[in-house]
Design a protein around this motif. Structure first.
Motif, PDB file in Angstrom:
ATOM      1  N   LYS A 237      45.611  45.375  63.530  1.00 32.07           N
ATOM      2  CA  LYS A 237      44.616  44.357  63.859  1.00 32.07           C
ATOM      3  C   LYS A 237      45.081  42.933  63.670  1.00 32.07           C
ATOM      4  CE  LYS A 237      40.535  47.126  62.944  1.00 32.07           C
ATOM      5  NZ  LYS A 237      39.252  47.142  62.225  1.00 32.07           N
ATOM      6  N   GLY A 238      46.332  42.742  63.353  1.00 28.78           N
ATOM      7  CA  GLY A 238      46.791  41.381  63.131  1.00 28.78           C
ATOM      8  C   GLY A 238      48.198  41.357  62.608  1.00 28.78           C
ATOM      9  N   PRO A 239      48.567  40.267  61.988  1.00 34.82           N
ATOM     10  CA  PRO A 239      49.918  40.149  61.440  1.00 34.82           C
ATOM     11  C   PRO A 239      50.154  41.174  60.341  1.00 34.82           C
ATOM     12  CG  PRO A 239      48.533  38.313  60.766  1.00 34.82           C
ATOM     13  CD  PRO A 239      47.759  39.081  61.765  1.00 34.82           C
ATOM     14  N   PRO A 240      51.418  41.445  60.028  1.00 34.18           N
ATOM     15  CA  PRO A 240      51.730  42.472  59.026  1.00 34.18           C
ATOM     16  C   PRO A 240      51.129  42.163  57.654  1.00 34.18           C
ATOM     17  CG  PRO A 240      53.672  41.158  59.591  1.00 34.18           C
ATOM     18  CD  PRO A 240      52.617  40.835  60.586  1.00 34.18           C
ATOM     19  N   ARG A 241      50.775  43.224  56.962  1.00 38.81           N
ATOM     20  CA  ARG A 241      50.185  43.068  55.632  1.00 38.81           C
ATOM     21  C   ARG A 241      51.269  43.134  54.569  1.00 38.81           C
ATOM     22  NH1 ARG A 241      45.959  47.858  57.102  1.00 38.81           N
ATOM     23  NH2 ARG A 241      44.436  46.581  58.191  1.00 38.81           N
ATOM     24  N   LYS A 242      51.040  42.395  53.503  1.00 42.04           N
ATOM     25  CA  LYS A 242      51.916  42.531  52.339  1.00 42.04           C
ATOM     26  C   LYS A 242      51.161  43.352  51.305  1.00 42.04           C
ATOM     27  CE  LYS A 242      54.507  39.124  50.771  1.00 42.04           C
ATOM     28  NZ  LYS A 242      54.833  37.746  50.278  1.00 42.04           N
ATOM     29  N   VAL A 243      51.561  44.607  51.203  1.00 42.36           N
ATOM     30  CA  VAL A 243      50.856  45.521  50.302  1.00 42.36           C
ATOM     31  C   VAL A 243      51.498  45.490  48.914  1.00 42.36           C
ATOM     32  CG1 VAL A 243      50.239  47.919  49.871  1.00 42.36           C
ATOM     33  CG2 VAL A 243      50.153  47.007  52.198  1.00 42.36           C
ATOM     34  N   TYR A 244      50.697  45.179  47.929  1.00 41.46           N
ATOM     35  CA  TYR A 244      51.172  45.054  46.547  1.00 41.46           C
ATOM     36  C   TYR A 244      50.805  46.296  45.740  1.00 41.46           C
ATOM     37  CZ  TYR A 244      51.765  40.076  47.538  1.00 41.46           C
ATOM     38  OH  TYR A 244      52.155  38.881  48.072  1.00 41.46           O
ATOM     39  N   SER A 245      51.732  46.726  44.883  1.00 36.59           N
ATOM     40  CA  SER A 245      51.399  47.811  43.955  1.00 36.59           C
ATOM     41  C   SER A 245      51.957  47.492  42.574  1.00 36.59           C
ATOM     42  CB  SER A 245      51.962  49.133  44.476  1.00 36.59           C
ATOM     43  OG  SER A 245      53.312  48.988  44.844  1.00 36.59           O
ATOM     44  N   LEU A 246      51.219  47.890  41.575  1.00 29.52           N
ATOM     45  CA  LEU A 246      51.566  47.606  40.185  1.00 29.52           C
ATOM     46  C   LEU A 246      52.773  48.444  39.770  1.00 29.52           C
ATOM     47  CD1 LEU A 246      50.129  45.720  38.199  1.00 29.52           C
ATOM     48  CD2 LEU A 246      49.018  47.723  37.223  1.00 29.52           C
ATOM     49  N   ASN A 247      53.763  47.813  39.164  1.00 25.79           N
ATOM     50  CA  ASN A 247      54.898  48.576  38.644  1.00 25.79           C
ATOM     51  C   ASN A 247      54.786  48.735  37.119  1.00 25.79           C
ATOM     52  OD1 ASN A 247      55.751  46.182  37.448  1.00 25.79           O
ATOM     53  ND2 ASN A 247      57.089  45.660  39.160  1.00 25.79           N
ATOM     54  N   ALA A 248      55.828  49.283  36.527  1.00 27.75           N
ATOM     55  CA  ALA A 248      55.775  49.572  35.084  1.00 27.75           C
ATOM     56  C   ALA A 248      55.517  48.308  34.265  1.00 27.75           C
ATOM     57  CB  ALA A 248      57.078  50.230  34.644  1.00 27.75           C
ATOM     58  N   GLN A 249      56.244  47.260  34.611  1.00 25.45           N
ATOM     59  CA  GLN A 249      56.083  46.008  33.862  1.00 25.45           C
ATOM     60  C   GLN A 249      54.669  45.462  34.027  1.00 25.45           C
ATOM     61  OE1 GLN A 249      59.260  43.243  34.805  1.00 25.45           O
ATOM     62  NE2 GLN A 249      58.337  41.680  33.481  1.00 25.45           N
ATOM     63  N   GLY A 250      54.140  45.642  35.224  1.00 26.90           N
ATOM     64  CA  GLY A 250      52.784  45.197  35.485  1.00 26.90           C
ATOM     65  C   GLY A 250      51.765  45.950  34.651  1.00 26.90           C
ATOM     66  N   ARG A 251      51.978  47.248  34.518  1.00 26.40           N
ATOM     67  CA  ARG A 251      51.063  48.059  33.712  1.00 26.40           C
ATOM     68  C   ARG A 251      51.078  47.621  32.254  1.00 26.40           C
ATOM     69  NH1 ARG A 251      49.059  51.755  37.003  1.00 26.40           N
ATOM     70  NH2 ARG A 251      50.398  52.143  38.770  1.00 26.40           N
ATOM     71  N   GLU A 252      52.269  47.322  31.790  1.00 24.34           N
ATOM     72  CA  GLU A 252      52.417  46.847  30.415  1.00 24.34           C
ATOM     73  C   GLU A 252      51.644  45.544  30.233  1.00 24.34           C
ATOM     74  OE1 GLU A 252      56.301  45.904  27.849  1.00 24.34           O
ATOM     75  OE2 GLU A 252      56.592  47.474  29.340  1.00 24.34           O
ATOM     76  N   TYR A 253      51.855  44.650  31.177  1.00 29.10           N
ATOM     77  CA  TYR A 253      51.199  43.350  31.111  1.00 29.10           C
ATOM     78  C   TYR A 253      49.678  43.512  31.170  1.00 29.10           C
ATOM     79  CZ  TYR A 253      50.421  38.405  31.989  1.00 29.10           C
ATOM     80  OH  TYR A 253      49.996  37.102  31.913  1.00 29.10           O
ATOM     81  N   LEU A 254      49.236  44.451  32.000  1.00 30.04           N
ATOM     82  CA  LEU A 254      47.798  44.692  32.126  1.00 30.04           C
ATOM     83  C   LEU A 254      47.195  45.176  30.809  1.00 30.04           C
ATOM     84  CD1 LEU A 254      45.213  44.891  33.771  1.00 30.04           C
ATOM     85  CD2 LEU A 254      45.953  47.146  34.574  1.00 30.04           C
ATOM     86  N   GLU A 255      47.933  46.040  30.137  1.00 31.16           N
ATOM     87  CA  GLU A 255      47.442  46.520  28.834  1.00 31.16           C
ATOM     88  C   GLU A 255      47.292  45.379  27.843  1.00 31.16           C
ATOM     89  OE1 GLU A 255      49.165  49.936  26.892  1.00 31.16           O
ATOM     90  OE2 GLU A 255      49.412  50.914  28.838  1.00 31.16           O
ATOM     91  N   GLU A 256      48.266  44.479  27.876  1.00 31.44           N
ATOM     92  CA  GLU A 256      48.184  43.330  26.990  1.00 31.44           C
ATOM     93  C   GLU A 256      46.986  42.462  27.378  1.00 31.44           C
ATOM     94  OE1 GLU A 256      51.886  41.144  26.681  1.00 31.44           O
ATOM     95  OE2 GLU A 256      50.800  39.584  25.572  1.00 31.44           O
ATOM     96  N   PHE A 257      46.773  42.373  28.661  1.00 31.34           N
ATOM     97  CA  PHE A 257      45.604  41.627  29.125  1.00 31.34           C
ATOM     98  C   PHE A 257      44.325  42.210  28.545  1.00 31.34           C
ATOM     99  CE2 PHE A 257      41.993  41.533  32.070  1.00 31.34           C
ATOM    100  CZ  PHE A 257      41.765  40.174  32.148  1.00 31.34           C
ATOM    101  N   TRP A 258      44.185  43.510  28.578  1.00 29.00           N
ATOM    102  CA  TRP A 258      42.982  44.147  28.057  1.00 29.00           C
ATOM    103  C   TRP A 258      42.818  43.899  26.562  1.00 29.00           C
ATOM    104  CZ3 TRP A 258      39.474  44.556  31.276  1.00 29.00           C
ATOM    105  CH2 TRP A 258      39.609  45.152  32.519  1.00 29.00           C
ATOM    106  N   ARG A 259      43.935  43.912  25.854  1.00 28.75           N
ATOM    107  CA  ARG A 259      43.860  43.625  24.416  1.00 28.75           C
ATOM    108  C   ARG A 259      43.363  42.205  24.183  1.00 28.75           C
ATOM    109  NH1 ARG A 259      48.457  46.941  24.146  1.00 28.75           N
ATOM    110  NH2 ARG A 259      49.907  45.203  24.383  1.00 28.75           N
ATOM    111  N   THR A 260      43.924  41.256  24.923  1.00 30.61           N
ATOM    112  CA  THR A 260      43.494  39.869  24.767  1.00 30.61           C
ATOM    113  C   THR A 260      42.031  39.723  25.149  1.00 30.61           C
ATOM    114  OG1 THR A 260      45.730  39.178  25.391  1.00 30.61           O
ATOM    115  CG2 THR A 260      44.021  37.495  25.417  1.00 30.61           C
ATOM    116  N   TRP A 261      41.657  40.380  26.214  1.00 35.34           N
ATOM    117  CA  TRP A 261      40.271  40.324  26.678  1.00 35.34           C
ATOM    118  C   TRP A 261      39.318  40.893  25.618  1.00 35.34           C
ATOM    119  CZ3 TRP A 261      37.117  38.065  29.912  1.00 35.34           C
ATOM    120  CH2 TRP A 261      35.883  38.634  30.186  1.00 35.34           C
TER     121      TRP A 261
END
Lengths: 109, 109
Positions: free
Chosen positions: A70-94
């Motif tokens: 339906k349009g220009p190409p999409r840039k599909v993002y997915s969480l990697n290992a480092q991202g998961r780690e960072y997310l966990e830290e985010f939840w702790r801070t939150w």
DNA sequence: CTCAGCTATTCAGTGTTGCTAGATACCGGT
DNA sequence: ACCGGTATCTAGCAACACTGAATAGCTGAG
């Protein structure tokens, strides 16, 4: 919504997007639409794209270019290992923040 | 703590200080000490003063200069009617955010 | 065919916010 | 006279979300 939400989103929007990506891969336009659906009525288009580029450069997500029908190409993002780690830290801070604020809310009334 | 907390504090620190002032009047040095006590280990001295000046200029607090026995005079801040109104709106915004994030947290795991 | 409208991304410029680091000032004890 | 604790203020900086616009691909209406 108003300015209050805008300022509060600083720092949390990043966590929100990472949390979304922890469930499934997604691309910018999709994420923006979903957020608007959830009541974040005034999240700017550009904001999400800028954020995605930021977390990509920090190595928290992997990117794949996928053609769209339906349009220009999409840039599909997915969480990697480092991202998961960072997310966990985010939840702790939150959690830390919410605990303090919950205390204040009860103590103050 | 790290950069995460710093960014998340943007927008919320203001609400935190207003919430503190809703319970009792206080001055900058006192508020900073209290926050450090509560685990906000790295909130800078200057940050609170700048914030207090900001909310004063917006008319959310009243100020009274009170001499101290131990140093220069204190600027004691107290929440006024407009400040209380603003604080209530802050709590509404905060609730909105926490609800969305709670959903994401459960959905994501 | 062209134009509008939806999909999809990017970018320069702006304002708000908290931090850094230092200056200023008042007081008591050594 | 000096140092440490109390108390406030300031200039310059970095990070983040918003504004507003530009770019680009595809489809259907006229």
């Amino acid at each position: 919504m108003g300015k209050q939400v805008t300022e509060m989103l600083k720092g949390t929007l990043e966590g929100i997007v990472l949390a979304i990506l922890s469930g499934r891969s997604a691309y910018g336009y999709e994420i923006t639409a979903w957020l608007r659906d959830q009541g974040f009525s005034d999240i700017a288009e550009g904001t999400i794209y800028a954020l995605l580029i930021r977390i990509e450069q920090r190595g928290l997500v992997d990117v794949e270019k996928v053609p769209s029908e339906k349009g220009p190409p999409r840039k599909v993002y997915s969480l990697n290992a480092q991202g998961r780690e960072y997310l966990e830290e985010f939840w702790r801070t939150w959690s830390f923040l919410t605990e303090r604020l919950e205390q204040l809310r009860e103590g103050g009334k």
